[in-house]
Design an enzyme around this catalytic site. Structure first.
Site, PDB file in Angstrom:
ATOM      1  N   HIS A 125      -4.168  13.213  -1.934  1.00  0.00           N
ATOM      2  CA  HIS A 125      -3.062  12.774  -2.575  1.00  0.00           C
ATOM      3  C   HIS A 125      -3.181  11.124  -2.631  1.00  0.00           C
ATOM      4  CE1 HIS A 125       1.491  12.757  -3.176  1.00  0.00           C
ATOM      5  NE2 HIS A 125       1.290  11.508  -2.851  1.00  0.00           N
ATOM      6  N   GLU A 126      -3.532  10.714  -1.402  1.00  0.00           N
ATOM      7  CA  GLU A 126      -3.589   9.233  -1.019  1.00  0.00           C
ATOM      8  C   GLU A 126      -4.752   8.600  -2.072  1.00  0.00           C
ATOM      9  OE1 GLU A 126      -0.830   7.955  -0.176  1.00  0.00           O
ATOM     10  OE2 GLU A 126      -0.316   9.742   0.852  1.00  0.00           O
ATOM     11  N   GLN A 136       1.253   1.713  -3.765  1.00  0.00           N
ATOM     12  CA  GLN A 136       2.806   2.011  -3.630  1.00  0.00           C
ATOM     13  C   GLN A 136       3.232   0.885  -2.853  1.00  0.00           C
ATOM     14  OE1 GLN A 136       1.559   6.006  -1.506  1.00  0.00           O
ATOM     15  NE2 GLN A 136       3.595   6.454  -2.775  1.00  0.00           N
ATOM     16  N   CYS A 149       6.064  12.987  -2.844  1.00  0.00           N
ATOM     17  CA  CYS A 149       5.585  11.638  -3.111  1.00  0.00           C
ATOM     18  C   CYS A 149       6.767  10.598  -2.557  1.00  0.00           C
ATOM     19  CB  CYS A 149       4.931  11.334  -4.173  1.00  0.00           C
ATOM     20  SG  CYS A 149       4.212   9.750  -4.486  1.00  0.00           S
ATOM     21  N   LEU A 150       6.449   9.544  -1.908  1.00  0.00           N
ATOM     22  CA  LEU A 150       7.350   8.550  -1.402  1.00  0.00           C
ATOM     23  C   LEU A 150       7.638   7.622  -2.980  1.00  0.00           C
ATOM     24  CD1 LEU A 150       6.299   7.478   2.100  1.00  0.00           C
ATOM     25  CD2 LEU A 150       8.244   8.848   1.299  1.00  0.00           C
ATOM     26  N   HIS A 174      -3.810   8.007  -5.534  1.00  0.00           N
ATOM     27  CA  HIS A 174      -2.806   7.047  -5.664  1.00  0.00           C
ATOM     28  C   HIS A 174      -4.065   5.803  -6.003  1.00  0.00           C
ATOM     29  CE1 HIS A 174       1.255   7.856  -5.137  1.00  0.00           C
ATOM     30  NE2 HIS A 174       0.951   8.483  -4.085  1.00  0.00           N
ATOM     31  N   GLY A 216       1.617   9.988   4.625  1.00  0.00           N
ATOM     32  CA  GLY A 216       0.568   9.081   4.111  1.00  0.00           C
ATOM     33  C   GLY A 216       1.093   7.920   2.974  1.00  0.00           C
TER      34      GLY A 216
END
Ligand code: ZN
Length: 180
Positions: free
Chosen positions: A132-133, A50, A90-91, A136, A45
């Site tokens: 999680h998203e 981000q 996490c990216l 963000h 995701g």
């Protein structure tokens, strides 16, 4: 060329994202950019902040289901009685992960890029990625869910990993490769 994903501690990751007022060409393009960036980085995701875009747009891409772009997603319900642990990464903090407890069951309402309102009930990994998203979009990162000691440890490790990563990049530069 995929847009770069912002890395912690970039301050833009901490800003709450704004609601999308109109699903126009710019938003659809941003949806494509999320898909490109996630395909390039590899992950489940990605959220618009981000990529440095403070808008409430997320992409979920789970194995064996079609990718899903959600506009203005809202968490309607989360089963806090049934929180489960899972090793999360996490990216925006590549190279580290930690066990995070989250509800195993959520109800999310959102719009699609086709301006259709959707409500989805999800469990397990899908619920986790959604949570999680969604975080963000409010400037929350996964380590915010850890206790102070574990968080400190994780951020120390992240610092070390990032330093090593930088050192190996510099090493390549000295090897005579053209600097691009
Ligand atoms: Zn993330």
């Amino acid at each position: 060329m995929a847009r770069p994903i912002l890395k912690y501690p970039d301050k833009r990751l901490r800003l709450p994202a704004k609601p999308i007022e109109q699903i126009d060409g710019r938003i659809k393009r941003l949806g494509e950019e999320l898909i490109e960036a996630l395909a390039y980085a590899g992950g489940l995701g990605l959220a618009a902040p981000q990529l440095g875009e403070g808008l409430r747009l997320i992409l979920i891409d789970l194995p064996e289901s079609p990718e899903l772009i959600l506009v203005n997603p809202v968490l309607v319900e989360a089963d806090h009685e049934n929180e489960v642990p899972f090793n999360e990464g996490c990216l925006s903090l590549p190279g580290v992960e930690a066990e995070v407890w989250r509800p195993d069951h959520v109800l999310v309402r959102a719009w699609t890029l086709e301006e259709k309102e959707v409500e989805m009930e999800r469990e397990g990994l899908a619920a986790r990625v959604l949570l999680h998203e969604l975080d963000h979009l409010d400037g929350i990162l996964f380590f915010d869910h850890l206790g102070p000691a574990k968080r400190k440890l994780l951020l120390k490790e992240y610092e070390r990993v990032s330093r090593d990563e930088e050192a190996s990049r510099e090493g390549e530069g000295r090897g005579g490769k053209p600097g691009l």
